[in-house]
Scaffold this motif. Structure first.
Motif, PDB file in Angstrom:
ATOM      1  N   SER A   1       0.809  -1.219   0.000  1.00  0.00           N
ATOM      2  CA  SER A   1       0.000   0.000   0.000  1.00  0.00           C
ATOM      3  C   SER A   1       0.841   1.267   0.000  1.00  0.00           C
TER       4      SER A   1
ATOM      5  N   ARG B   1      -4.800  -1.290  -5.997  1.00  0.00           N
ATOM      6  CA  ARG B   1      -5.277  -0.110  -5.288  1.00  0.00           C
ATOM      7  C   ARG B   1      -6.754  -0.244  -4.940  1.00  0.00           C
TER       8      ARG B   1
ATOM      9  N   ASP C   1      -7.026  -2.772  -2.091  1.00  0.00           N
ATOM     10  CA  ASP C   1      -6.496  -2.184  -0.856  1.00  0.00           C
ATOM     11  C   ASP C   1      -7.467  -1.148  -0.299  1.00  0.00           C
ATOM     12  N   LEU C   2      -8.020  -0.320  -1.178  1.00  0.00           N
ATOM     13  CA  LEU C   2      -8.973   0.703  -0.749  1.00  0.00           C
ATOM     14  C   LEU C   2     -10.235   0.051  -0.198  1.00  0.00           C
ATOM     15  N   GLN C   3     -10.698  -1.016  -0.848  1.00  0.00           N
ATOM     16  CA  GLN C   3     -11.889  -1.710  -0.368  1.00  0.00           C
ATOM     17  C   GLN C   3     -11.678  -2.257   1.033  1.00  0.00           C
ATOM     18  N   GLU C   4     -10.496  -2.825   1.282  1.00  0.00           N
ATOM     19  CA  GLU C   4     -10.208  -3.373   2.603  1.00  0.00           C
ATOM     20  C   GLU C   4     -10.193  -2.280   3.670  1.00  0.00           C
ATOM     21  N   HIS C   5      -9.588  -1.133   3.343  1.00  0.00           N
ATOM     22  CA  HIS C   5      -9.553  -0.030   4.306  1.00  0.00           C
ATOM     23  C   HIS C   5     -10.957   0.508   4.573  1.00  0.00           C
ATOM     24  N   CYS C   6     -11.766   0.606   3.513  1.00  0.00           N
ATOM     25  CA  CYS C   6     -13.133   1.095   3.683  1.00  0.00           C
ATOM     26  C   CYS C   6     -13.949   0.135   4.546  1.00  0.00           C
TER      27      CYS C   6
ATOM     28  N   VAL D   1     -12.900  -1.920   6.883  1.00  0.00           N
ATOM     29  CA  VAL D   1     -12.485  -1.789   8.287  1.00  0.00           C
ATOM     30  C   VAL D   1     -13.163  -0.580   8.917  1.00  0.00           C
ATOM     31  N   PHE D   2     -13.218   0.522   8.176  1.00  0.00           N
ATOM     32  CA  PHE D   2     -13.873   1.739   8.679  1.00  0.00           C
ATOM     33  C   PHE D   2     -15.346   1.459   8.954  1.00  0.00           C
TER      34      PHE D   2
END
Length: 275
Positions: free
Chosen positions: A104, A130, A133-138, A140-141
């Motif tokens: 990332s 990307r 990675d963005l989907q995983e971060h979203c 978690v949020f």
């Protein structure tokens, strides 16, 4: 020229890939040196590989040097001060092996370099990474702030596919009755936007709702609400009985619940909503 009865026979692909990978940044037999980044790190490569894999390098090595009558001289280092060494090494890894190792911290810069060097396959790989990675971060949020998120406009504007990804999480910080109500509200917004029936737009997300998490009292309330405002295409109690794995066999669903309210009617299933 191919002759009758000829055939293409292949050796060990893994051994070949490992041998080519060993050439990355290997000074032995290298015929081009790059000085990369502000650190001025030396990176070694091979012109024959770079030129056959990348048009930009082919043009680079064909250009005449200032005040020179010959193309670029092999002993002259090429300075690439605008790119980080780890990013350039990722580009080389792709050129040598047709694969790339991303994280990332560097994916966006690798994407930029891929565009700069005209490497479309590398660009696609970086974009895919990307997005994942963005989907995983979203996700978690959303998991950490589920109750707040389901009340937002952004939640109501999710696509059905994106909502399915959220509903499959075991770590949502919300009880199932509240989540079902959030899905109902989402379905009404999507129905109005898409001009399709509520039950139709909600078909995919509804399949991800965990009705076995409901207590008898909650299930009865859902039955009553579903009669007035259909969301689940069959009565919730019937849907509960028809719960099956995707292969058609009976299945014990993931009955995880996080921050679940105390309810004497609810069957205790350890670990006690989705986390």
């Amino acid at each position: 020229m191919a002759y009758a009865g000829s055939a293409v026979l292949e050796g060990d692909a893994a051994a070949f890939a490992a041998a080519v990978r060993s050439l990355i940044n290997n000074p032995q037999f290298s015929d081009v040196t790059f000085v990369v980044g502000r650190e001025r790190q030396e990176v070694f490569a091979h012109r024959c590989i770079l030129t056959c894999r990348c048009q930009a390098f082919q043009e680079m090595f064909s250009q005449l040097q200032p005040d020179a009558q010959e193309p670029w001289a092999p002993q002259t280092p090429l300075v690439l001060s605008h790119v980080q060494p780890e990013v350039f090494l990722a580009v080389l890894e792709f050129l040598y092996t047709n694969s790339v190792t991303l994280n990332s911290f560097m994916a966006l810069e690798v994407l930029t370099s891929a565009v700069e060097y005209g490497l479309d396959d590398l660009r696609k790989a970086a974009v895919t990474y990307r997005q994942t990675d963005l989907q995983e971060h979203c996700l978690v949020f959303v998991e950490d702030r589920t109750r707040e998120v389901v009340q937002t406009r952004s939640f109501h504007e999710l696509s059905a596919a994106a909502l399915v990804v959220v509903l499959r999480s075991d770590r949502l910080a919300i009880d199932e009755p509240d989540l079902i109500q959030a899905v109902r509200e989402w379905a009404h917004v999507s129905s109005a936007v898409l001009e399709r029936p509520v039950a139709e737009v909600a078909a995919g997300p509804v399949r991800e709702l965990r009705l076995p998490l409901l207590s008898p009292r909650e299930l009865a309330a859902l039955e009553s609400h579903n009669q007035r405002d259909p969301l689940i295409p069959v009565p919730p109690s019937a849907a509960l009985l028809l719960t099956r794995r995707r292969d058609g066999s009976s299945a014990a669903l993931k009955l995880h619940r996080r921050n679940a309210a105390e309810d004497p009617e609810r069957v205790r299933v350890p670990p006690p909503r989705r986390r």
